[in-house]
Motif scaffolding. Structure first.
Motif, PDB file in Angstrom:
ATOM      1  N   CYS A   1      28.504 -21.327 -30.455  1.00 25.42           N
ATOM      2  CA  CYS A   1      28.751 -22.632 -31.077  1.00 25.42           C
ATOM      3  C   CYS A   1      29.780 -22.440 -32.196  1.00 25.42           C
ATOM      4  O   CYS A   1      30.080 -21.305 -32.570  1.00 25.42           O
ATOM      5  CB  CYS A   1      27.442 -23.226 -31.597  1.00 25.42           C
ATOM      6  SG  CYS A   1      26.988 -22.645 -33.235  1.00 25.42           S
TER       7      CYS A   1
ATOM      8  N   TYR B   1      25.186 -31.985 -29.320  1.00 27.77           N
ATOM      9  CA  TYR B   1      25.493 -30.925 -30.301  1.00 27.77           C
ATOM     10  C   TYR B   1      25.895 -31.551 -31.645  1.00 27.77           C
ATOM     11  O   TYR B   1      25.412 -31.141 -32.702  1.00 27.77           O
ATOM     12  CB  TYR B   1      26.606 -30.001 -29.791  1.00 27.77           C
ATOM     13  CG  TYR B   1      26.956 -28.981 -30.837  1.00 27.77           C
ATOM     14  CD1 TYR B   1      26.132 -27.888 -31.070  1.00 27.77           C
ATOM     15  CD2 TYR B   1      28.062 -29.159 -31.677  1.00 27.77           C
ATOM     16  CE1 TYR B   1      26.389 -26.989 -32.087  1.00 27.77           C
ATOM     17  CE2 TYR B   1      28.334 -28.259 -32.699  1.00 27.77           C
ATOM     18  CZ  TYR B   1      27.502 -27.173 -32.890  1.00 27.77           C
ATOM     19  OH  TYR B   1      27.757 -26.289 -33.915  1.00 27.77           O
TER      20      TYR B   1
ATOM     21  N   HIS C   1      26.653 -19.078 -33.424  1.00 30.62           N
ATOM     22  CA  HIS C   1      25.376 -18.751 -32.775  1.00 30.62           C
ATOM     23  C   HIS C   1      25.564 -18.636 -31.264  1.00 30.62           C
ATOM     24  O   HIS C   1      26.441 -19.296 -30.697  1.00 30.62           O
ATOM     25  CB  HIS C   1      24.334 -19.849 -33.065  1.00 30.62           C
ATOM     26  CG  HIS C   1      24.180 -20.177 -34.511  1.00 30.62           C
ATOM     27  ND1 HIS C   1      24.294 -21.457 -35.003  1.00 30.62           N
ATOM     28  CD2 HIS C   1      23.953 -19.378 -35.584  1.00 30.62           C
ATOM     29  CE1 HIS C   1      24.124 -21.447 -36.320  1.00 30.62           C
ATOM     30  NE2 HIS C   1      23.923 -20.196 -36.699  1.00 30.62           N
TER      31      HIS C   1
ATOM     32  N   CYS D   1      22.797 -25.123 -28.662  1.00 27.18           N
ATOM     33  CA  CYS D   1      22.614 -24.044 -29.633  1.00 27.18           C
ATOM     34  C   CYS D   1      21.192 -24.146 -30.169  1.00 27.18           C
ATOM     35  O   CYS D   1      20.835 -25.156 -30.772  1.00 27.18           O
ATOM     36  CB  CYS D   1      23.620 -24.173 -30.776  1.00 27.18           C
ATOM     37  SG  CYS D   1      23.224 -23.033 -32.114  1.00 27.18           S
TER      38      CYS D   1
ATOM     39  N   ARG E   1      29.511 -22.482 -35.210  1.00 24.39           N
ATOM     40  CA  ARG E   1      28.973 -21.707 -36.342  1.00 24.39           C
ATOM     41  C   ARG E   1      28.660 -20.268 -35.936  1.00 24.39           C
ATOM     42  O   ARG E   1      28.106 -19.498 -36.733  1.00 24.39           O
ATOM     43  CB  ARG E   1      27.728 -22.400 -36.893  1.00 24.39           C
ATOM     44  CG  ARG E   1      28.062 -23.725 -37.599  1.00 24.39           C
ATOM     45  CD  ARG E   1      26.809 -24.525 -37.938  1.00 24.39           C
ATOM     46  NE  ARG E   1      25.949 -23.824 -38.861  1.00 24.39           N
ATOM     47  CZ  ARG E   1      24.661 -24.123 -39.047  1.00 24.39           C
ATOM     48  NH1 ARG E   1      24.108 -25.113 -38.356  1.00 24.39           N
ATOM     49  NH2 ARG E   1      23.933 -23.444 -39.912  1.00 24.39           N
TER      50      ARG E   1
ATOM     51  N   VAL F   1      19.886 -22.852 -32.660  1.00 22.55           N
ATOM     52  CA  VAL F   1      19.814 -22.908 -34.127  1.00 22.55           C
ATOM     53  C   VAL F   1      20.251 -24.291 -34.626  1.00 22.55           C
ATOM     54  O   VAL F   1      19.552 -24.947 -35.393  1.00 22.55           O
ATOM     55  CB  VAL F   1      20.695 -21.810 -34.768  1.00 22.55           C
ATOM     56  CG1 VAL F   1      20.592 -21.875 -36.292  1.00 22.55           C
ATOM     57  CG2 VAL F   1      20.294 -20.435 -34.250  1.00 22.55           C
ATOM     58  N   CYS F   2      21.417 -24.739 -34.149  1.00 23.52           N
ATOM     59  CA  CYS F   2      21.936 -26.030 -34.615  1.00 23.52           C
ATOM     60  C   CYS F   2      21.197 -27.212 -33.974  1.00 23.52           C
ATOM     61  O   CYS F   2      21.252 -28.328 -34.482  1.00 23.52           O
ATOM     62  CB  CYS F   2      23.427 -26.150 -34.296  1.00 23.52           C
ATOM     63  SG  CYS F   2      24.446 -24.873 -35.023  1.00 23.52           S
TER      64      CYS F   2
HETATM   65 ZN   LIG Z   1      24.806 -23.173 -33.706  1.00 20.31          ZN
END
Ligand SMILES: [Zn+2]
Length: 288
Positions: A252, A200, A256, A276, A254, A278-279
């Motif tokens: 996460c 991550y 998400h 995640c 952020r 997205v990340c």
């Molecule tokens: Zn994320």
């Protein structure tokens, strides 16, 4: 599951009793006649990755070993067992499975009632009594007799002599990065929490192949996972809890939504993995 930092801490607890004589040995293990440890001296304590090794010597003049070895009481790692005829010690190897632990001078207490509603305290797999009412208690672990361990610190992620070049080569394999990281031949002591958190932190999808990552990303992943692991051990020593960013999280940092799957090599152990989408996009993104 106890990962490298936890087993280091177990090792530090055992080192407190180096040089002490085992007065009495008990416990629920069937893997060893524990009475054989009685009257022996705890002479060696070594750690390698997720394995702990204890060496018990006969103090009646047979053993030439002394408490604390050249690695300062067992700080160095040990990769495999050599079983040299020169080492007369009785060696035990401990694996801590999913929930194993070691306590020094205290016993574990029940945290909740069992299925029958009893508040029965956990039974140690091995319990060693030493002079001065001191004790070491080993819980939920597998232990077996082994030959004397052979030091190989180059693959242990918590060793100063961990070989970065060798590790970078291992990261370049055309296998999912989440499988590569858990390979104890290259990353001894690295467990599922470290895997999830380091991926991550670097924005790497767990299915991404090691060979897909650029050289800079591989180096950054290695640096971050080593930093994370050492930081975790420091926190344990200061009794600070580790705050997971992704492991067992629904979102996460952020915000998400996190995905979870059992990932592992065919025919091998699969482990719960969180990421995640997205990340950690499937195509490796440049590290920010
Ligand atoms: Zn994320």
């Amino acid at each position: 599951m106890p990962e490298g930092p936890s087993v280091r801490q177990f090792h530090e607890r055992c080192c407190r009793l180096l040089g002490a004589l085992v007065l009495r040995a008990a416990g629920g293990t069937r893997q060893l006649s524990v009475q054989r440890l009685e009257g022996r001296q705890l002479q060696q304590c070594q750690v390698h990755g997720k394995c702990l090794y204890l060496g018990f010597g006969d103090v009646r003049g047979v053993d030439t070993g002394c408490p604390g070895n050249s690695s300062g009481g067992g700080g160095a790692g040990a990769g495999a067992e050599g079983g040299t005829a020169r080492d007369p010690r009785l060696w035990l190897r401990f694996h801590f499975g999913l929930f194993g632990s070691v306590r020094c001078d205290e016993l574990a207490r029940a945290k909740r009632p069992n299925k029958r509603g009893d508040w029965a305290d956990p039974v140690p797999r091995l319990l060693l009594h030493f002079p001065g009412e001191r004790l070491l208690a080993f819980y939920s672990c597998r232990l077996c007799e082994c030959g004397s361990p052979r030091p190989d610190p180059s693959t242990d992620i918590l060793e100063p002599r961990f070989n970065m070049d060798q590790a970078l080569l291992a990261l370049q394999a055309a296998r999912p990065i989440s499988y590569i990281l858990l390979d104890q031949r290259h990353f001894s002591g690295l467990g599922n929490i470290i895997k999830n958190e380091a991926l991550y932190l670097c924005g790497i999808h767990p299915w991404c192949l090691g060979s897909q990552l650029g050289a800079d990303t591989q180096r950054q992943l290695l640096r971050r996972l080593l930093h994370f692991t050492h930081d975790w051990l420091d926190r344990k020593r200061r009794r600070q809890r580790l705050q997971h960013l992704i492991y067992q999280r629904a979102r996460c940092p952020r915000g998400h939504t996190v995905q979870r799957a059992q990932l592992g090599p065919p025919g091998g152990l699969s482990r719960p993995t969180w990421w995640c989408p997205v990340c950690q996009p499937l195509v490796p993104a440049p590290l920010g």
